[in-house]
Scaffold this active site. Sequence first.
Site, mmCIF file in Angstrom:
data_model
loop_
_atom_site.group_PDB
_atom_site.id
_atom_site.type_symbol
_atom_site.label_atom_id
_atom_site.label_comp_id
_atom_site.label_asym_id
_atom_site.label_seq_id
_atom_site.Cartn_x
_atom_site.Cartn_y
_atom_site.Cartn_z
ATOM 1 N N ILE A 42 0.887 -1.164 0.000
ATOM 2 C CA ILE A 42 0.000 0.000 0.000
ATOM 3 C C ILE A 42 0.920 1.208 0.000
ATOM 4 C CG2 ILE A 42 -0.255 -0.062 2.528
ATOM 5 C CD1 ILE A 42 -3.114 1.124 2.066
ATOM 6 N N GLU B 128 3.094 -8.168 6.033
ATOM 7 C CA GLU B 128 4.408 -8.042 6.647
ATOM 8 C C GLU B 128 4.873 -6.620 6.452
ATOM 9 O OE1 GLU B 128 5.940 -11.172 4.485
ATOM 10 O OE2 GLU B 128 5.363 -12.591 6.043
ATOM 11 N N TYR C 102 -1.883 0.395 10.347
ATOM 12 C CA TYR C 102 -2.470 -0.945 10.453
ATOM 13 C C TYR C 102 -3.135 -1.148 11.828
ATOM 14 C CZ TYR C 102 0.490 -1.768 6.345
ATOM 15 O OH TYR C 102 1.093 -1.687 5.118
HETATM 16 C C1 LIG Z 1 2.052 4.049 5.365
HETATM 17 C C2 LIG Z 1 1.252 4.943 4.427
HETATM 18 C C3 LIG Z 1 0.570 4.061 3.382
HETATM 19 C C4 LIG Z 1 0.192 5.707 5.254
HETATM 20 O O1 LIG Z 1 -0.659 6.405 4.361
HETATM 21 P P1 LIG Z 1 -1.361 7.802 4.782
HETATM 22 O O2 LIG Z 1 -2.352 8.131 3.735
HETATM 23 O O3 LIG Z 1 -0.328 8.790 5.090
HETATM 24 O O4 LIG Z 1 -2.081 7.365 6.139
HETATM 25 P P2 LIG Z 1 -3.322 8.104 6.839
HETATM 26 O O5 LIG Z 1 -3.281 9.566 6.570
HETATM 27 O O6 LIG Z 1 -4.567 7.378 6.497
HETATM 28 O O7 LIG Z 1 -2.924 7.879 8.354
HETATM 29 C C5 LIG Z 1 -3.653 7.055 9.243
HETATM 30 C C6 LIG Z 1 -2.913 7.015 10.562
HETATM 31 O O8 LIG Z 1 -1.687 6.286 10.423
HETATM 32 C C7 LIG Z 1 -0.665 6.907 11.241
HETATM 33 N N1 LIG Z 1 0.395 7.464 10.383
HETATM 34 C C8 LIG Z 1 0.384 7.597 9.037
HETATM 35 N N2 LIG Z 1 1.537 8.139 8.624
HETATM 36 C C9 LIG Z 1 2.275 8.365 9.725
HETATM 37 C C10 LIG Z 1 3.577 8.905 9.953
HETATM 38 N N3 LIG Z 1 4.348 9.345 8.937
HETATM 39 N N4 LIG Z 1 4.032 8.969 11.220
HETATM 40 C C11 LIG Z 1 3.292 8.534 12.252
HETATM 41 N N5 LIG Z 1 2.035 8.019 12.109
HETATM 42 C C12 LIG Z 1 1.551 7.928 10.860
HETATM 43 C C13 LIG Z 1 -1.346 8.018 12.002
HETATM 44 O O9 LIG Z 1 -1.814 7.484 13.220
HETATM 45 C C14 LIG Z 1 -2.482 8.369 11.078
HETATM 46 O O10 LIG Z 1 -3.565 9.000 11.730
HETATM 47 P P3 LIG Z 1 -3.484 10.597 12.026
HETATM 48 O O11 LIG Z 1 -2.955 11.274 10.799
HETATM 49 O O12 LIG Z 1 -4.908 10.943 12.333
HETATM 50 O O13 LIG Z 1 -2.548 10.726 13.195
HETATM 51 C C15 LIG Z 1 2.154 6.018 3.746
HETATM 52 O O14 LIG Z 1 2.924 6.656 4.744
HETATM 53 C C16 LIG Z 1 3.071 5.468 2.690
HETATM 54 O O15 LIG Z 1 2.699 5.348 1.519
HETATM 55 N N6 LIG Z 1 4.315 5.130 3.090
HETATM 56 C C17 LIG Z 1 5.304 4.628 2.134
HETATM 57 C C18 LIG Z 1 4.972 3.231 1.661
HETATM 58 C C19 LIG Z 1 4.826 2.265 2.830
HETATM 59 O O16 LIG Z 1 5.512 2.340 3.834
HETATM 60 N N7 LIG Z 1 3.884 1.312 2.664
HETATM 61 C C20 LIG Z 1 3.675 0.254 3.627
HETATM 62 C C21 LIG Z 1 4.603 -0.864 3.355
HETATM 63 S S1 LIG Z 1 4.187 -2.289 4.327
#
Ligand SMILES: CC(C)(COP(=O)(O)OP(=O)(O)OC[C@H]1O[C@@H](n2cnc3c(N)ncnc32)[C@H](O)[C@@H]1OP(=O)(O)O)[C@@H](O)C(=O)NCCC(=O)NCCS
Length: 166
Positions: A90, A124, A136
Amino acid sequence: MTDAATIQMKPMQAEDIERVREICARLPEAPQWTEWQWRQMLTGREVQRIALVATVNTGESIGKNAGAETGIVAVSVTSLVLEDAELETIAVAGAWQRRGVGRRLLEGLMQRCAEVGARRLMLEVRASNQAAQRLYSIAGFTETGRRPGYYRDPAEDAVRMERWLA
Ligand SMILES: CC(C)(COP(=O)(O)OP(=O)(O)OC[C@H]1O[C@@H](n2cnc3c(N)ncnc32)[C@H](O)[C@@H]1OP(=O)(O)O)[C@@H](O)C(=O)NCCC(=O)NCCS
């Protein structure tokens, strides 16, 4: 979402590959699959998969992100084996992170997995990837174990997580 943007989900198609690869290229935690590998994901018959993209239509009240990124802003790929689904990736485009896109996409894919008969979603994640692990946890996943040294470049443990689907 904190502004007027609306997010929608749709099945990923071949024409989306270029944009999806662009998004992933800027994210070290995202898979750097080749175009051919993405095509296999979409069309390969040996494994059943659900590939979804999230699109954002920002309308006019888009503030500081005006013109920055519309269209596809996130992707997820899940494989299915009988009643088990495995989240393969994701990824949310940098400019759209922390705006609820990841959470919405995860909800959408869980719903889709349940619709096609999956009862459990597993994944994972790198032990150091706190952002993903928080996402997650919020989505109801719990840790079920670790795989020491599972990842390479850099070497790192994998945290295994899962949740049951409705
Ligand atoms: C992980 C990822 C998919 C999260 O997507 P996102 O759209 O930013 O997530 P959301 O805005 O829906 O965040 C939901 C919650 O997750 C947590 N979260 C998301 N990003 C975070 C960060 N950088 N640091 C801390 N908490 C985080 C928070 O609790 C957040 O809620 P809040 O914003 O109300 O505090 C994104 O950071 C990403 O694409 N990362 C790079 C790829 C990756 O790591 N994929 C997963 C591989 S297993």
